[in-house]
Design a protein around this motif. Sequence first.
Motif, PDB file in Angstrom:
ATOM      1  N   ARG A 167       0.847  -1.196   0.000  1.00 22.07           N
ATOM      2  CA  ARG A 167       0.000   0.000   0.000  1.00 22.07           C
ATOM      3  C   ARG A 167       0.878   1.240   0.000  1.00 22.07           C
ATOM      4  O   ARG A 167       1.779   1.367   0.839  1.00 22.07           O
ATOM      5  N   SER A 170       0.948   4.701   3.126  1.00 23.52           N
ATOM      6  CA  SER A 170       0.460   3.942   4.264  1.00 23.52           C
ATOM      7  C   SER A 170       1.635   3.610   5.170  1.00 23.52           C
ATOM      8  O   SER A 170       2.754   3.372   4.697  1.00 23.52           O
ATOM      9  N   SER A 231       4.001   1.119   2.504  1.00 19.79           N
ATOM     10  CA  SER A 231       3.880   0.254   3.682  1.00 19.79           C
ATOM     11  C   SER A 231       5.045  -0.720   3.825  1.00 19.79           C
ATOM     12  O   SER A 231       5.327  -1.201   4.928  1.00 19.79           O
TER      13      SER A 231
END
Length: 345
Positions: A167, A170, A231
């Motif tokens: 992601r 994130s 992420s």
Amino acid sequence: MTQSSFVPVFDGHNDVLLRLRRGGSNPVNAFLQGEDAGHIDLPRARRGGLAGGLCAIFIPSSDQPRPENVDFVTPAQPDALNETLAMARLLFDIEAQSDGAVKVCRSAADIRSSIAEGRFAAVFHIEGVEAIGADLDALYVLHQAGLRSLGPVWSRSNVFAHGVPFRFNSTPDIGAGLTDAGKDLIRACNELKVMIDLSHMNEKGFWDIAKLSNAPLVASHSNAHTLCPHSRNLTDKQLDAIGESNGLVGINFGVLFLRDDGVKNADTPLEILVRHVAYIAERIGIDHVALGSDFDGTTIPQALGDAAGLPKLIDALRTHGFDDQAIAKIAHENWVRVLEQTWGG
């Protein structure tokens, strides 16, 4: 490219075994003789100064080719074990048929001697240990076979932990920490002196491992979240913990984990990759940053191309201001030090 750019590189992550497994009828020959595919084979490694690295065994999810921003289905354990054994055999076949040009290394001394003698120093690594059951029987057998490094998860959950999904924009704080089986796995890795790779681990799992493990913390192919808010990248707090443990971060060449816009664009200057090296070196010290290319596993800058292009990265590091001592640490010395500390010799 200058002659001084030719520096031996020991790399923290590649997926060449999966590429070869999915390729033609003679994968051993494809690696040893070279082919017009992917990022790594022995001829290109020699041209670029790639002296070896962690050769990952990764079992794809059933929903390949994988899209972005999706939680992936975990492979069944029997299938994962069979595929893991097949790729391990491929690695050992490459060694056996290389006439001494490739060595599967089980110690830091093996890596040092292989680099000095011009052999490709391969380390048996597993990325996402679906092949290992909660009883850990397979861990002990695979260790006897040469396994020296593992990442408990890829970017999906298994019986041990929760991988961080892909992601952009994130944090890695997604999902729960280690399971009880995961804690047993970490303790067993410490007992066996198997390196634990934190790349793909979510943040809660990262901190669980930091509390449990007595080894240096290592993220084999991850970058700085401050520069690229993906992420998969490491927060400043995570970087600090890695530095404090005398561990390291291997910089991932994947453009998704380098760029501040999250775009998969191969037209990404090498200076952006160097920026991640410099940021981590400044924050936690030059002894704690290395390379973790993710060759054959992701889209890398076209300016680099493949393993033969590594001297261009060395030039870019030198242009940024890294001296010869710092470049040697980034290129191979930091990896060998951390593996020696983890493996005990």
